[in-house]
Design an enzyme around this catalytic site. Structure first.
Site, mmCIF file in Angstrom:
data_model
loop_
_atom_site.group_PDB
_atom_site.id
_atom_site.type_symbol
_atom_site.label_atom_id
_atom_site.label_comp_id
_atom_site.label_asym_id
_atom_site.label_seq_id
_atom_site.Cartn_x
_atom_site.Cartn_y
_atom_site.Cartn_z
ATOM 1 N N GLY A 56 78.625 24.360 40.544
ATOM 2 C CA GLY A 56 78.779 24.208 39.167
ATOM 3 C C GLY A 56 80.476 23.127 39.803
ATOM 4 C CB ALA A 57 81.626 20.436 39.122
ATOM 5 C CG ASP A 248 77.058 16.952 35.238
ATOM 6 O OD1 ASP A 248 75.861 16.991 34.512
ATOM 7 O OD2 ASP A 248 76.909 18.025 36.844
#
Lengths: 363, 363
Positions: A56-57, A248
């Site tokens: 997860g960024a 994203d």
């Protein structure tokens, strides 16, 4: 959020003295095993990012910041600036596609270097990591507060549980707390608005059936786990009121790159007059990219199609589920054109997905 | 079609004397194990239909006809008409949703009863089974000959390999030979038209990655196996020229019920101006049903979502792949509205999906 009725975040400091270390939940083992990993060195942090023990960024960014703190701390012993700078570079490159990682690493390291004396630098890196982590929590909560308006709106009209479809995992496991797509749902739950979450399995890595279902189960949400193929017919049957997904990367014109399969659900939502929302922090917008056509789609390993991580006799094994060595094309993401997106939910407010409105609010 | 360069059908008579028996390929073991089951009694035939050793409406119909032949043959020993009629009923009900089964069973039994004397009845049942089987082969071949026109049309314009997406398994394993959706592709291959088949995995039962990929591999087709989620982006990227799927039931107005996930691909095809074809024999049309909204969608076992049949140490095991005992809604089919269908390919010709044209050609 909750695991066995106890509050957790996906990354937190432990009380080790004199220098705090961090703990994370090993996401590669969920939902079958809950295991906490202690990160006490830059190498361990890098390893956990590379192995996808955390993903997860936003979460990767926070872990990268703490990795810088460990690297600065380690330089107190080796006293070698060359080693330190190489380590910072190594952290930055632990996951090539996560934009947040490079940003958080540079921010933390640069800030620490504005101080003189190693102890002040260690302290600065630690404080910066804490600030980045807190910012992520605040962003998630604000996305939740902005997005819940759409849920409240439907509930005020229908007075029935609001049925929400999501794809992949954009919950607290992908951020620190609350999440992006799931944040409005958790806020709705806190406000006693009845919601039912429909969770796409999300082949081929099954982040929906493994991570989002785990979050929903422990949060005591009303939820249903479905195959990726089912969402269209469920919309035709009137069982879905809205869709919320994460992102994203979002282009300047509002086109959204997200986990592969998102576009198909956006099409089905449009065909059935169901609103389709994308929840993402400002850091997800890429103003260097004009439209979704310019977003490069990552191709991943063929083996994700032939094998699945199954839980057998207390451990995970890769087991074959298809004709092995078939040629594949395993794209990880797809692009949903902005014309299919009703609103983008950000920490600064809800935006119509077009270049003008995006620029006005975020740039 | 081919398995290891040898010609096969999905069901064939063996040479046992004085009464032929039948052989089938055990489809529950594909693609990892190729095993032939000999059916030599009505009970064995019923068992193989119930256990899904064979599946696909046309194939189930043929197996049901031969089961009637076995039942008549067995009545030569027990000489009890009551037992015979109960057995016929049991065959009819071996799979509740397969319309072809009841039709083929009644046809074979009724025909046999127009003869007097047990030997004549046995012979009649056998001849009727053979005729039904041959009809299925002819239907498939004619669907192939009609559908190949669309492939040839694209090839004549582009002179490049024609990229065709399919969902689930509608090949020779689901019929006797050729198939429905795959028949035009096999005919194209015979005519040396270059085609590439893109095969959806088809969760939750993976008929695409298990059966269609197996067919394509042994037929030496150029093929790619993909996750169900990938098709939309592949169409956006210009990698798909057309879609061909089978059908479980077609309403009078041309709405199509097929394996869940079909509707999502039809939407993506429409959004990208790609033709979307449905290939099905006349027996798939249900003139008692006006539109797709009246088709009842079957819900299947939750366990298909939590467990997967994986091949481990030389045998299949059900292994957990998701948070077990999550609530699910495992619908087996969806409805694609006729407005998304370019043409329906039948053994009688290609039809525009509207009530008038369907009635004109088929009724």
């Amino acid at each position: 959020m909750l695991y066995r009725n106890e509050k957790f975040t996906s990354l937190w400091e432990n009380k080790s003295k004199p220098y705090p270390q961090i703990n994370i939940i090993d996401q590669t083992l969920l939902p079958f095993v809950f295991s906490i990993i202690k990160l006490d060195s830059s190498d361990k942090a890098i390893e956990s990012i590379k192995n996808m023990n955390l993903r997860g960024a936003p979460l990767i960014g926070v872990a990268g910041a703490y990795a810088v703190y460990f690297a600065v701390l380690e330089s107190k012993s080796h006293k070698d600036e060359r080693i330190l700078r190489e380590k910072i570079k190594e952290i930055s490159e632990a996951r090539p596609t996560a934009v947040n990682l490079e940003w958080a690493v540079n921010k933390t390291f640069d800030y620490s270097q504005t101080f003189s004396g190693i102890d002040a630098q260690i302290n600065a890196a630690l404080e910066c990591s804490r600030a980045i982590r807190q910012d992520e929590i605040n962003n998630s909560l604000n996305i939740g507060l902005n997005g819940v308006e759409f849920i409240e709106d439907i509930y005020s009209r229908t007075c029935k549980p609001v049925n929400i479809l999501t794809h992949c995992n954009a919950g607290w496991l992908a951020t620190i707390d609350y999440g992006t797509a799931l944040a409005p749902i958790y806020v709705a739950q806190e406000r006693n608005i009845p919601v039912r979450l429909w969770i796409d399995e999300t082949r081929p890595r099954n982040q929906g059936s493994k991570l989002t279902a785990w979050e929903a189960y422990h949060q005591k949400l009303d939820y249903k786990l479905i195959s990726d193929n089912a969402g269209g017919q469920l919309m035709r049957d009137g069982k879905i009121d809205m869709v919320i997904v994460g992102a994203d990367r979002i282009a300047s014109n509002g086109d959204v790159a997200n986990k592969v399969g998102t576009y198909l659900k956006a099409l089905a939502a449009k065909d059935n007059d169901i609103p389709f929302y994308v929840a993402a922090p400002k850091s997800t917008f890429d103003f260097n990219i004009e439209s979704g056509n310019d977003i490069i789609i990552e191709t991943r390993s063929d083996s994700e199609i032939f094998y699945i991580d199954a839980f057998i006799n207390g451990e995970y094994s890769k087991v074959p589920i298809a004709l092995e060595n078939s040629p594949t094309e395993n794209i990880g993401f797809d692009v949903t054109p902005s014309r299919l997106v009703s609103n983008i939910i950000t920490e600064y407010g809800n935006i119509y997905p077009n270049a003008q409105d995006i620029t006005k609010l975020l740039k």
